[in-house]
Design an enzyme around this catalytic site. Structure first.
Site, mmCIF file in Angstrom:
data_model
loop_
_atom_site.group_PDB
_atom_site.id
_atom_site.type_symbol
_atom_site.label_atom_id
_atom_site.label_comp_id
_atom_site.label_asym_id
_atom_site.label_seq_id
_atom_site.Cartn_x
_atom_site.Cartn_y
_atom_site.Cartn_z
ATOM 1 C CG HIS A 1 -3.290 9.844 42.539
ATOM 2 N ND1 HIS A 1 -2.564 8.733 42.891
ATOM 3 C CD2 HIS A 1 -4.136 10.092 43.563
ATOM 4 C CE1 HIS A 1 -2.957 8.339 44.094
ATOM 5 N NE2 HIS A 1 -3.901 9.134 44.521
ATOM 6 N NE ARG B 1 -3.610 0.401 2.512
ATOM 7 C CZ ARG B 1 -4.379 0.653 3.563
ATOM 8 N NH1 ARG B 1 -4.621 -0.289 4.423
ATOM 9 N NH2 ARG B 1 -4.897 1.846 3.731
#
EC number: 1.8.1.7
Lengths: 502, 536
Positions: free
Chosen positions: B525, B93
């Protein structure tokens, strides 16, 4: 957070002498006093103690209006990150049951969720963390005092005698000043500690706290409505914010956009009747809820600290402490960091890092300043959103529309395919400088595990990654994170950004 | 990408019938898969039309070369790719996008090969992950009641999805205007590298071999009854979940299969020759993964080898010899596992190179038949290149894809130094919990730089997800740093979410990140990945 530091001149002496100095002068009980045992305060005190300082932490939890109390560890551990992520996880498991059927699991209906099983488990975990923090302080020889501290002068904290310096913060969650808000509402300080399911809930506000709460309430099967005055996730990239709320709407969370609550009344049946104004139409509406959760922001409690008397400069609008790049306040020896610092991100890891760096600077261990740029974060909404760096709006503002190149892609997580889940909000974009090496300015990602995906890219961002650094990295197949190394459609091109095939 | 259905001559004659059977069963499956016949034939028709037009184009090329007599009966391209797997297709491709007249030769279903091997395990793994979640539901407050797993439901869904991917592949190729040639490719003795497919000859100045590989099998001479077992290819075609499984091998395929089967509820035994699985991974990972497998209920047979397999009316009887090499005086123990309904060989992969008549081209291969290439994918013969599993190095889809694209850029865009950096290739093993690893292991780093120059950072913790579950699993992490500047040259982890954590860290490590860079990065966190930037 505020830090009180004893006279600078003393610290010009060598480190090995300072213990002696303290003993000889006998002037201070502590080198450092930290007011507030949240993530930042704990990190700062432990770091300072490790560097040989004598440290005390004062932590006293004022019960919320509803009377909810908790232990050492601050917002993050007790009424923030930890319980919310666990409840978010509970909600994800709800989705997982639905997916599991598509993956071949035969589960007998109906599936019910029991609030108290979850809440007990979450609360027990939080209590174990409270305990862990106390043990850690003891191990690190930090004195823990469960008292409310306030400042007398730049070296003295009330309730104690003389001290070196001081750090502190105390927050009260804001309620809107409308009739019934205080009496009948709860806040994010209460939601994690409820013994009973909140039932049908109205969440007022569209901050990340509001959306996260509404997300997990919806996820465990509760009828949940979010009332938004203007926009969702202010300060975040607004295209991403739109994807987050679109996904939530598809997920079952109701949104009342451009609406402002007017009053809350408790009916004789016990339910809460909320009256609100729809600013789109100018009409008033009413509905009843079992709970009303106010998530309209947090206000710093600086008054109780006695900061005004000492002349510590506060921001007039927010009431937060005005701080310098080295976390210093307008009064020498008093430092502030974490949520209480004006203009600082209200995030646990930044507070921890800033606290540690401050402790190191105060102990003359290093001169490194906290870097508040390139702070990554993740919003744990039903579709998680992670980001680092600038929003597209901010990048455009700084460099102009022609100064930036935005690469983007709509992708489909593999786990969505078999589960036949709609992935139209799974999206990522990388905002780069248009010229030169195409340095990355901001990186945004919505999808499963966004928190785990974003951390590594935040590191690359910290290292100054460019667009070609992404492309040169081999993808990990099949993951969602690999899409970030394959993104190649620019917004400018107007081409379809949907990913197809390998 | 591997092409296990590429019907090249099977390398081991004994197993011919065996592999062939499985090839056939797949074929039936593929047709049954949700590809609607009508859409397929329409697709084919469109494709035929395109073929005609591109033939016209090549006819023109032929005429212009009429002065060369050898070219008259040979179709010429700029780039000829043998094998329609990921690596081949990616290269084709990209070359086509760069303006090269490109053709892909594929003896089986084009594109279908790409998705088969690499998509199925993770899909099955996902189903198994759901099993783990279901264990945890009660802890999170859900009452899930009775749960049973239906292999059939999953299989139908999965095949539907893969059918969908196959269609995407086809349409991508059509869009890219790449000519496809169906059939076996075989190098001819022409002076110029040329291949013959169904009696027609094709040539190009650049020929790429991307024929992939297939699972290795033992022959009945080595282990009597070995052919009663299946390989990973056959595994995905199983119609029902086996009740009793025996998996042989210690590589990542064995680990993934054992994890999936065991978690979905099959009583699973894993037979390994030594004492740990994943022996070429960092020792921390290898040890931990072995432990996790045992914790999760996989019955591990260490120091063991299958001696024979026998068919009984209740299933297979697998005879295993066990001998601990440490205990020299001890006798070899012979035991059997009865009523086995799935014996799976996962003892490695071998390249699909034997049917290519590659010897004719004087292309070097190693003793296993892997085509030897340099860092630019060049074989020993100019104008012939190879990527992917057929080279036997880093058998991973993205590696083949990246290598194929890099090559296309080098050949057709004049980027002379376009090549793939094989030193920082991230690998994820979909074990339970998953493993992520990139760069050097601790042992490799010590070997390369000396013990005094290597610094290791390690951590282990219980991910927060397990904070309130009774089922626990650890997350372990390790950073391998070298030199004064503590450059991070290796990162290894096993735990919940490690599959998604690795990618970003790989970008940074490829950029040359040091431990100080890790320390400077602000944590997210509460996540597990934040432990990497808060390590001490």
């Amino acid at each position: 957070m505020a830090a009180l530091w004893r006279g600078r001149h003393r610290w010009k002496r060598t480190n090995c002498l300072h213990v002696l100095t303290r003993n000889l002068t006998g002037k201070y009980d502590y080198d450092l006093v930290v007011i507030g045992g949240g993530s930042g305060g704990l990190a700062c005190s432990k770091e300072a103690a490790q560097l040989g300082q004598k440290v005390a932490v004062l932590d006293h939890v004022e019960p919320s209006v509803k009377g909810t109390k908790w232990g050492l560890g601050g917002t993050c551990v007790n009424v923030g990150c930890i319980p919310k992520k666990l409840m978010h996880q509970a909600a994800l498991l709800g989705t997982a049951v639905k997916d599991a059927k598509k993956f071949g699991w035969q589960i007998s209906e109906p599936i019910c969720h029991d609030w108290s099983t979850m809440a007990d488990a979450v609360q027990n975990h939080v209590r174990s963390l409270n305990w862990g923090h106390r043990v850690q302080l003891q191990d690190k020889k930090v004195k823990y005092l469960n008292i409310k501290g306030s400042l007398l002068d730049e070296h003295t904290v009330k309730g104690l005698t003389k001290a070196g310096k001081e750090v502190g913060c105390l927050f009260i969650i804001r309620h809107l000043s409308i009739p019934g808000a205080m009496e009948h509402g709860i806040t994010s300080d209460d939601i994690f500690w409820l013994k009973k399911s909140p039932g049908k809930t109205l969440v007022v506000g569209a901050s990340y706290v509001a959306l996260e709460c509404a997300g997990f309430l919806t996820g465990i099967g509760l009828d949940t409505t979010v009332m938004v005055r203007s926009i969702a996730l202010r300060g975040f990239d607004q295209q991403m914010a739109g994807l987050v709320t679109d996904y939530m709407e598809a997920y079952g969370t109701k949104f009342a956009w451009q609406c402002v609550p007017k009053r809350v009344d408790k009916l004789s049946s016990g339910v809460l009747q909320v009256t609100w104004m729809d600013n789109n139409t100018g009409n008033e509406h009413k509905d009843t809820y079992d709970s009303v959760l106010w998530a309209v922001g947090r206000a710093p409690e600086t008054k109780a600290l006695g900061l005004d008397k000492l002349g510590v400069q506060l921001d007039k609008e927010t009431g937060k402490i005005v701080v310098g790049a080295d976390e210093s306040t307008s009064v020498p020896n008093i430092y502030a960091f974490g949520d209480i610092g004006e203009g600082r991100p209200e995030l646990t890891p930044t507070a921890i890092k800033a606290g540690k760096l401050l402790a190191r600077r105060l102990a003359r261990h290093s001169a490194e300043l906290m870097n508040y740029d390139s702070v990554p974060t993740t919003v744990f909404t039903p579709l998680e959103y992670g980001c680092v760096g600038l929003s597209e709006e901010e990048a455009e503002k700084r460099l102009g529309k022609d100064g930036i190149e935005v690469y983007h892609a709509f992708y489909k997580p593999l786990e969505f395919t078999v589960a036949e889940r709609d992935a139209s909000q799974c999206y990522l974009k990388v905002i780069c400088e248009r010229d030169g090496d195409q340095k990355i300015l901001g990186l945004h990602f919505t999808g499963p595990n966004a928190g785990e995906v974003t951390q590594g890219f935040a590191l690359a961002f910290q290292c100054g990654a460019t667009y070609s650094h992404l492309l040169q990295t081999v993808g990990i197949h099949p993951t969602c994170a690999e899409e970030l190394t394959k993104v190649n459609i620019t917004k400018r091109s107007g081409l379809d950004a949907t990913v197809t095939g390998c | 990408m591997t092409q296990q259905w590429l019907s090249l001559d099977p390398p081991i004659p004994h197993t011919h019938t065996h592999t062939h059977t499985h090839g056939c069963s797949f074929l039936v499956m593929a047709i049954l898969a949700q590809l609607s016949r009508t859409s397929r034939s329409a697709c084919w028709f469109r494709h035929r039309k395109q073929l005609f037009s591109s033939f016209r184009r090549h006819a023109l090329i032929r005429r212009s070369m009429a002065s060369d007599p050898a070219a008259t009966d040979t179709t010429r391209f700029d780039f000829l790719v043998i094998g329609g797997g990921s690596g081949g297709l990616a290269g084709a491709r990209r070359a086509s996008e760069l303006g090269a007249a490109t053709a892909v030769i594929e003896s089986h279903k084009l594109g279908g090969t790409c998705v088969s091997k690499n998509f199925k395990p993770p899909v099955m793994w996902n189903a198994a992950v759901h099993a783990e979640y279901l264990h945890d539901h009660n802890d999170y407050g859900f009452d899930v009641g009775n749960v049973r797993f239906s292999w059939e439901t999953l299989k139908a869904k999965r095949d539907a999805y893969i059918g969908h991917l196959n269609r995407i592949y086809r349409s991508n190729l059509d869009k890219a205007k790449i000519q496809t040639i169906q059939g076996h490719a075989r190098f001819t003795s022409d002076p110029e590298p040329t291949v013959e497919v169904n009696g027609k000859k094709y040539t190009a100045p650049h020929i790429l071999i991307a024929t992939g590989g297939q699972p290795s099998v033992l022959c009945d001479d080595e282990v009597p009854g070995a052919s009663l077992g299946i390989t990973s290819d056959g595994f995905f075609e199983l119609e029902t979940l086996p009740k009793r499984s025996v998996i042989v091998g210690a590589g990542y395929i064995a680990v993934e299969m054992a994890g999936i089967l065991s978690t979905l509820g099959s009583k699973t035994s894993l037979v390994i020759r030594q004492t740990t699985v994943l022996r070429n991974f960092d020792s921390l990972i290898s040890t931990n993964c072995t432990k996790e497998m045992q914790n999760s209920g996989v019955d591990l047979w260490k120091n063991s080898q299958v001696k024979s397999v026998r068919k009984t009316d209740k299933g297979l009887e697998v005879t295993i010899a066990t001998k601990d090499p440490e205990k020299k005086n001890e006798e070899e123990k012979i035991r059997t596992i009865q009523e086995v309904d799935c014996l799976l060989w996962a003892i490695g992969r071998q390249p699909n190179s034997s049917g290519l008549n590659i010897g004719e081209m004087i292309v070097d291969t190693d003793e296993k038949g892997h085509i030897v290439v340099d860092e630019f994918q060049n074989t020993s013969r100019a104008g012939i290149y190879a990527v992917g599993d057929v080279c036997g190095k880093a058998l991973l889809t993205p590696v083949a894809i990246a290598a194929g694209r890099k090559l296309a850029h080098r050949l057709f865009e004049g980027k002379k130094d376009s090549k793939l950096d094989y030193s920082t290739i991230p690998t994820v093993v979909f074990s339970h919990p998953p493993i992520g690893t990139v760069g050097l292991t601790e042992d490799e780093a010590i070997k390369a730089r000396g013990k005094e120059n290597v610094k290791i950072y390690k951590t282990s913790f219980t991910p927060m997800y397990h904070a309130i579950t009774s089922r626990k699993s650890q997350c372990i992490m390790k950073l391998v740093c070298v030199g004064k500047e503590e450059k991070v040259v290796g990162l290894h982890m096993q735990g919940l979410g490690c599959d998604e954590m690795l990618q970003g860290f790989t970008v940074a490590i490829k950029m040359g990140a040091t431990k100080a860079d890790f320390d400077k990065t602000i944590a997210i966190h509460p996540t597990s990945s934040e432990e990497f930037v808060t390590m001490r």
